[in-house]
Scaffold this active site. Structure first.
Site, PDB file in Angstrom:
ATOM      1  N   HIS A 188       0.835  -1.197   0.000  1.00  0.00           N
ATOM      2  CA  HIS A 188       0.000   0.000   0.000  1.00  0.00           C
ATOM      3  C   HIS A 188       0.878   1.259   0.000  1.00  0.00           C
ATOM      4  CE1 HIS A 188      -3.205  -2.784   1.202  1.00  0.00           C
ATOM      5  NE2 HIS A 188      -4.046  -1.854   0.814  1.00  0.00           N
ATOM      6  N   HIS A 189       0.231   2.389  -0.186  1.00  0.00           N
ATOM      7  CA  HIS A 189       0.898   3.697  -0.193  1.00  0.00           C
ATOM      8  C   HIS A 189       1.603   3.965   1.134  1.00  0.00           C
ATOM      9  CE1 HIS A 189      -2.483   5.193   2.264  1.00  0.00           C
ATOM     10  NE2 HIS A 189      -3.229   4.430   1.477  1.00  0.00           N
ATOM     11  N   LYS A 233      -0.336   4.658   4.684  1.00  0.00           N
ATOM     12  CA  LYS A 233      -1.205   3.705   5.392  1.00  0.00           C
ATOM     13  C   LYS A 233      -0.617   3.408   6.769  1.00  0.00           C
ATOM     14  CE  LYS A 233      -3.756  -0.619   4.806  1.00  0.00           C
ATOM     15  NZ  LYS A 233      -5.025   0.029   5.179  1.00  0.00           N
TER      16      LYS A 233
END
Length: 242
Positions: free
Chosen positions: A131-132, A135
């Site tokens: 994820h980015h 997160k």
């Protein structure tokens, strides 16, 4: 026209949810964020969609219950106390809680459950997610959802059969366990792979999210599906009739 109220409306998902509400031909009843009164929003809505924070869940469930309307909860990072609160609310209203509202991920979890059930525990299961950089929870709610699907397929308890955060001299991998690896970086919306590794062969089941709008569209579809449902706890599997 279905009136949808959004809790957490000014976050990234909130903006995507507002766009998806209009795309689906629904009425945006309004949105609230930290410090706002959810009771007023509940009175103006046919259904609530909650993508806020775990700390706000109990209050959001209470206002949905008091208003007698269903609620879809997509907030991640929930613990046992949150799930107990969801179970309690589901005695009075329709509650759909999920770690991922993507229709593709819902189908992926179904396939993982089937594969884990058909293959023996000599097939190792590893779940890898990315994820980015912003997160804050790991493993992701989606990774845990996929882990639960694998555990259900095998008929085992996930917390008692989890391996994660390997570092240093960890020893051999435990037979029948489900491993998790979390990667963070860039602007990745969400990539998930479930690897089933046997002797001289591997199966990889994957889902790549290119934009968070897929989660918003799935959430709005789930919220529409909840209208008119009796009290109980539902999942995205019910929406797809899996």
């Amino acid at each position: 026209m279905t009136k949808i109220g959004i809790i957490g409306s000014e976050g990234r998902m909130g903006h995507a949810l507002k766009a998806a509400t209009q795309e689906a031909g629904c009425d945006f009843a309004g949105g609230i964020d930290k410090g706002d009164d959810p009771a007023a929003l509940a009175k103006a809505s046919d259904v609530l969609v909650d993508f806020s924070a775990p700390a706000a869940l109990a209050a959001n469930l209470a206002v949905a219950r008091d208003a007698g309307i269903p609620i879809l909860v997509g907030t991640t990072g929930l613990d046992d106390s949150h799930h107990a609160a969801l179970d309690d609310a589901a005695k009075h209203i329709a509650v759909l809680q999920t770690g991922n509202t993507s229709l593709g991920v819902t189908l992926l979890a179904h396939l993982v459950r089937e594969a884990a059930g058909k293959l023996g525990d000599d097939w190792d299961i590893e779940i890898v997610e990315m994820h980015h950089r912003m997160k804050v929870d790991a493993p992701s709610g989606t990774a845990l959802l996929l882990g639960e699907a694998a555990a259900e397929g095998r008929g085992i308890d996930l917390p008692a059969n989890t391996e994660s955060g390997r570092d240093g001299h960890t020893g051999a991998r435990g037979k029948g366990t489900i491993g998790f690896a979390a990667l963070r970086g860039g602007t990745v919306a969400g990539d998930h792979s479930v690897i089933l590794a046997g002797e001289q062969e591997r199966i990889t089941l994957s889902h790549l999210a290119e934009d968070r709008s897929i989660f918003a569209r799935g959430a709005i579809r789930g919220a529409q599906w909840l209208i008119g449902k009796g009290a109980g706890r539902y999942s995205m599997n019910d929406v797809l009739d899996l």
